[in-house]
Scaffold this motif. Sequence first.
Motif, PDB file in Angstrom:
ATOM      1  N   ALA A 145       0.843  -1.209   0.000  1.00 37.02           N
ATOM      2  CA  ALA A 145       0.000   0.000   0.000  1.00 37.02           C
ATOM      3  C   ALA A 145       0.872   1.251   0.000  1.00 37.02           C
ATOM      4  O   ALA A 145       0.605   2.204  -0.753  1.00 37.02           O
ATOM      5  CB  ALA A 145      -0.906  -0.017   1.227  1.00 37.02           C
ATOM      6  N   LEU A 146       1.922   1.238   0.821  1.00 35.48           N
ATOM      7  CA  LEU A 146       2.808   2.408   0.867  1.00 35.48           C
ATOM      8  C   LEU A 146       3.489   2.630  -0.481  1.00 35.48           C
ATOM      9  O   LEU A 146       3.617   3.765  -0.951  1.00 35.48           O
ATOM     10  CB  LEU A 146       3.879   2.212   1.944  1.00 35.48           C
ATOM     11  CG  LEU A 146       3.418   2.408   3.382  1.00 35.48           C
ATOM     12  CD1 LEU A 146       4.522   2.018   4.344  1.00 35.48           C
ATOM     13  CD2 LEU A 146       3.024   3.861   3.608  1.00 35.48           C
ATOM     14  N   PHE A 147       3.892   1.516  -1.107  1.00 32.06           N
ATOM     15  CA  PHE A 147       4.558   1.622  -2.411  1.00 32.06           C
ATOM     16  C   PHE A 147       3.616   2.190  -3.460  1.00 32.06           C
ATOM     17  O   PHE A 147       3.975   3.086  -4.219  1.00 32.06           O
ATOM     18  CB  PHE A 147       5.056   0.235  -2.836  1.00 32.06           C
ATOM     19  CG  PHE A 147       5.732   0.222  -4.172  1.00 32.06           C
ATOM     20  CD1 PHE A 147       7.018   0.710  -4.320  1.00 32.06           C
ATOM     21  CD2 PHE A 147       5.069  -0.241  -5.302  1.00 32.06           C
ATOM     22  CE1 PHE A 147       7.634   0.718  -5.548  1.00 32.06           C
ATOM     23  CE2 PHE A 147       5.676  -0.238  -6.527  1.00 32.06           C
ATOM     24  CZ  PHE A 147       6.970   0.245  -6.650  1.00 32.06           C
ATOM     25  N   VAL A 148       2.382   1.675  -3.470  1.00 33.55           N
ATOM     26  CA  VAL A 148       1.401   2.150  -4.464  1.00 33.55           C
ATOM     27  C   VAL A 148       1.095   3.624  -4.242  1.00 33.55           C
ATOM     28  O   VAL A 148       1.084   4.425  -5.187  1.00 33.55           O
ATOM     29  CB  VAL A 148       0.105   1.294  -4.390  1.00 33.55           C
ATOM     30  CG1 VAL A 148      -1.007   1.925  -5.194  1.00 33.55           C
ATOM     31  CG2 VAL A 148       0.377  -0.108  -4.889  1.00 33.55           C
ATOM     32  N   LEU A 149       0.889   4.003  -2.984  1.00 30.59           N
ATOM     33  CA  LEU A 149       0.552   5.400  -2.693  1.00 30.59           C
ATOM     34  C   LEU A 149       1.682   6.343  -3.074  1.00 30.59           C
ATOM     35  O   LEU A 149       1.451   7.374  -3.710  1.00 30.59           O
ATOM     36  CB  LEU A 149       0.221   5.553  -1.203  1.00 30.59           C
ATOM     37  CG  LEU A 149      -1.137   5.028  -0.758  1.00 30.59           C
ATOM     38  CD1 LEU A 149      -1.275   5.102   0.738  1.00 30.59           C
ATOM     39  CD2 LEU A 149      -2.255   5.821  -1.425  1.00 30.59           C
ATOM     40  N   SER A 150       2.898   5.984  -2.683  1.00 35.56           N
ATOM     41  CA  SER A 150       4.007   6.885  -2.996  1.00 35.56           C
ATOM     42  C   SER A 150       4.297   6.903  -4.492  1.00 35.56           C
ATOM     43  O   SER A 150       4.642   7.953  -5.043  1.00 35.56           O
ATOM     44  CB  SER A 150       5.254   6.520  -2.194  1.00 35.56           C
ATOM     45  OG  SER A 150       5.518   5.159  -2.307  1.00 35.56           O
ATOM     46  N   SER A 151       4.106   5.750  -5.164  1.00 33.55           N
ATOM     47  CA  SER A 151       4.297   5.738  -6.642  1.00 33.55           C
ATOM     48  C   SER A 151       3.267   6.627  -7.302  1.00 33.55           C
ATOM     49  O   SER A 151       3.578   7.381  -8.233  1.00 33.55           O
ATOM     50  CB  SER A 151       4.135   4.318  -7.193  1.00 33.55           C
ATOM     51  OG  SER A 151       5.058   3.493  -6.633  1.00 33.55           O
ATOM     52  N   TYR A 152       2.020   6.556  -6.810  1.00 34.36           N
ATOM     53  CA  TYR A 152       0.969   7.395  -7.385  1.00 34.36           C
ATOM     54  C   TYR A 152       1.304   8.872  -7.170  1.00 34.36           C
ATOM     55  O   TYR A 152       1.125   9.700  -8.067  1.00 34.36           O
ATOM     56  CB  TYR A 152      -0.375   7.051  -6.737  1.00 34.36           C
ATOM     57  CG  TYR A 152      -1.486   7.964  -7.163  1.00 34.36           C
ATOM     58  CD1 TYR A 152      -2.060   7.831  -8.426  1.00 34.36           C
ATOM     59  CD2 TYR A 152      -1.946   8.987  -6.346  1.00 34.36           C
ATOM     60  CE1 TYR A 152      -3.058   8.688  -8.831  1.00 34.36           C
ATOM     61  CE2 TYR A 152      -2.939   9.841  -6.748  1.00 34.36           C
ATOM     62  CZ  TYR A 152      -3.502   9.692  -7.995  1.00 34.36           C
ATOM     63  OH  TYR A 152      -4.487  10.546  -8.411  1.00 34.36           O
ATOM     64  N   ALA A 153       1.797   9.182  -5.971  1.00 32.83           N
ATOM     65  CA  ALA A 153       2.129  10.581  -5.671  1.00 32.83           C
ATOM     66  C   ALA A 153       3.237  11.070  -6.596  1.00 32.83           C
ATOM     67  O   ALA A 153       3.170  12.197  -7.118  1.00 32.83           O
ATOM     68  CB  ALA A 153       2.558  10.697  -4.211  1.00 32.83           C
ATOM     69  N   VAL A 154       4.243  10.228  -6.827  1.00 29.85           N
ATOM     70  CA  VAL A 154       5.340  10.607  -7.724  1.00 29.85           C
ATOM     71  C   VAL A 154       4.793  10.825  -9.139  1.00 29.85           C
ATOM     72  O   VAL A 154       5.115  11.810  -9.813  1.00 29.85           O
ATOM     73  CB  VAL A 154       6.443   9.517  -7.734  1.00 29.85           C
ATOM     74  CG1 VAL A 154       7.438   9.746  -8.855  1.00 29.85           C
ATOM     75  CG2 VAL A 154       7.161   9.495  -6.405  1.00 29.85           C
TER      76      VAL A 154
END
Lengths: 269, 611
Positions: A162-171
Amino acid sequence: MTSSFKFLIFFLTCIRFLYGSEQDRLFYDAIRAEASGDTDLAIKFYLQASQIAHTANLHGNLANLYFEEGKFGHSILHFRKAILLNSENSELSTNLAFAYEKAGVQNAKSKFLDTYFSADFLPFWIIILNIVIWFSVVLVIYIFFFKESKRLLFYSIPILTALFVLSSYAVHFSSNQKALKLREIIVLHSSDSNNTNIVQLRRFAGEKSLANTSVSSGESLIVDLDENKKHKFHKVSNGDIWYLVRSSDNKSKGWIKEDEFGWLIEPIS
Amino acid sequence: MAKTENCRVEWSFYKNFKILLFTIALFGNQNFSHANNNSIRIESLFQPPTITLAGQSTYKVIIHGSQENPQGSIPQIPGISISNSPQVFRSASFINGIPSVRLELSFNVTPKAVGTHTIQKWQIQIGKNAFLVPDANLKVLPPNQQDIIRKNEQEKQEENLKQASFIEFSNPRPYLFEGETVSTEINLFIWDRLPVSRIERAPQKEGGSISISEMGQPLEKRNQTRFNKSYTVFSWPISMTTAIAGKHNLKFNTSIRVRVKSRGNSPFNSPFFNDPFFGFGREESLTVLSDNHTINVKPLPLNNRPKSFSGAIGKFSISTSIDSDSISLGDPIRYKVDIEGKGNFSAMPAPPLESDEIFKIGPPAFSFDGNEITMFEGIQSFEYVISPLKSGLLEVPSITFSYFDPLQEEYFVTKTKIHKINVDPGQTWIDPSEESSSEEENVPEIKTNDYFQTENEPGSWVLSLEKESIITSKLFWSLQSIPMLSTVVLFLYGLKRKRSGRDIFRKKLSLLTKQMKDAIAYDDPELFFKASRERIRLEIGTLYKRTNPASLSSQEIISLLGNGSNNENLIQEIDDVLQRIDDYEFADREKNFPTLENLDKKINTLLKKLK
């Protein structure tokens, strides 16, 4: 402070003025011209300096002069450039808001997404993503070699995913915002003889084409991209270059001539 | 006569016939391919020899006495089509005690014309020898009643599929003018018996040079009859604007989702005969198309084009109004221009109205009263704010508006009426910018002196307004070495740990502890004592760094404990436990033991005290 240290400071100051760069010279010439009341000459010097390099103060001063001349489109453009270089200067932001008010252009209210996923936040999100990736790698090694715990694995994988997906989306979102900024233009004035503050967006690239809609000086537009992901433009027979632009809400779209707008960030030719 | 014509065409085809070479893939036992030239016999025939035009036959070449791969070119006959890839069948048998081999080549034959078609003798190569394949005749009869019925059914199926759902749109006029906007609607017909779950998207245009307005929500009409079927019709009202003169093709497509029963009964095959209600199984997408329309677009006439014409095409009327005809100098008035009618409102610029020495005129505000999606019919309003610069009886100049009427094919010019405004001098005229600040007395005054201060120092220069990306920063990538190095160290340490005995010891210990717990749970003393002895051996042997702890006897374990700094009591107790285990294993199973659970606790306590 010893006398030798004072001499060193004095010497370095002299060196700075003696060997000041070209853009510094032009900046100070502009200050002098402005002080003597010659606004046009001051604008000319500032523009020459901005061809070489940029500072927030240069664009702020330039925006002030344009404001005094009633050229609100130019004023908004240079305030925006100044804020790009110094986003924490509240004075510039207030002046920009005032220029928008005078130009009769509604300044787009910043939304939550535009604020925290803006181009300025891109480095922050990259660092967060970076931390998430490294932390995940270390945790996997730890679980594999040191602590064979299925429970830890069970809880950590969804959280890390979840953290990876969220931060990837933010980037991704911030990168898009940055890309949009590179395509952003500010409407200056119409290029016809009347030089009005209303600029018509044409249906086709050409003076004689009918207008799709019209926009006001100071409004912000986005240049469309062609199939090669380059700015979509058309060069007509008389040498004029027209760009296909649209408003950020996609309500207005049409062709605009090169001299009717200014790039927020000049494209690299 | 028609038959003669047909034959001529077929003969031409025959002349252009390309020689077909076929080579049969080698397979089968070559031992059977022995061919005695004298015993090779070749037959050819059509099977069946008589068919109708709608049927199919097979041309067979049978080679007796050889299974070798033949080579040759099969002649093409006008009137029939012979397939390129034959089916090959090899057989071997004994007839009256004599071995017999056979190779059979079967070619699919499709008739093209009625009549008797003969494949003349043709040469075939088997091994090094050439043989002749004899004549064969195929009689093709005209289509019978059954063929005609089948063909009609197939056509009907195709027609039914088209009629299940289709798009209709009509061009309101036989030709249009360049830049003209017309109103029309796109109708999607869906047969009521077609189990449509949803319309996937609004119809999309195919073809350029004509733009259409955005499609909003469709209007739904039920019980519409076409082709003796009941339909539900979804209509999208649109406006269509032409761009360039010429003939342009235009058609629309969309896709709908329909429920189908099974893959075999796909709607693309035959939804009406196999499964008229499509079943209630999975969904499939069905593309729906409209007919192709050719739109003829004419250029606007150049003759009599007025100078004031700025692209308005349609039928319009123009009116103007002011909100006050008596004001004081400096007060603004609203001047509203309304253009009403039907036409290309979306392409209509504001009428030109420039400031002069009498009036200062601001840019107009646009508004449209009507369908804002099609923008075809309604009232387009332009509202100007006009500030008089003089006092007296002033006249707001009239506006000249011209448009092209595509029905009458003529330009029209209209002028608005002149509005008179009485402007009284009032107080001395002051600049509107100052006026605006004085009007807002209640609002805290904006101190412009606080704004727009000139900075006397340039600050730090940068070469580009675009900020450097962190991805291109050397510092960012240098810092990556810290977590990377830590990860590598952790990985290597973990790998070393995994390979060392510590990990193996931990695993073995964990296994034995589990076995002991299982033994207690299932009341299995044999397993418990076995696992306990192994555990004691393992822990003590590993503690005193013995290479093979599993081989230690009870005496060796005790002597190891004596070498360490363990007290006598502990050694005695461990010896006692080992003795009990040995007793159980070798002799005295009947002897009273403490419960396994208590023994487990005791062993755990003792092993923790080891030094």
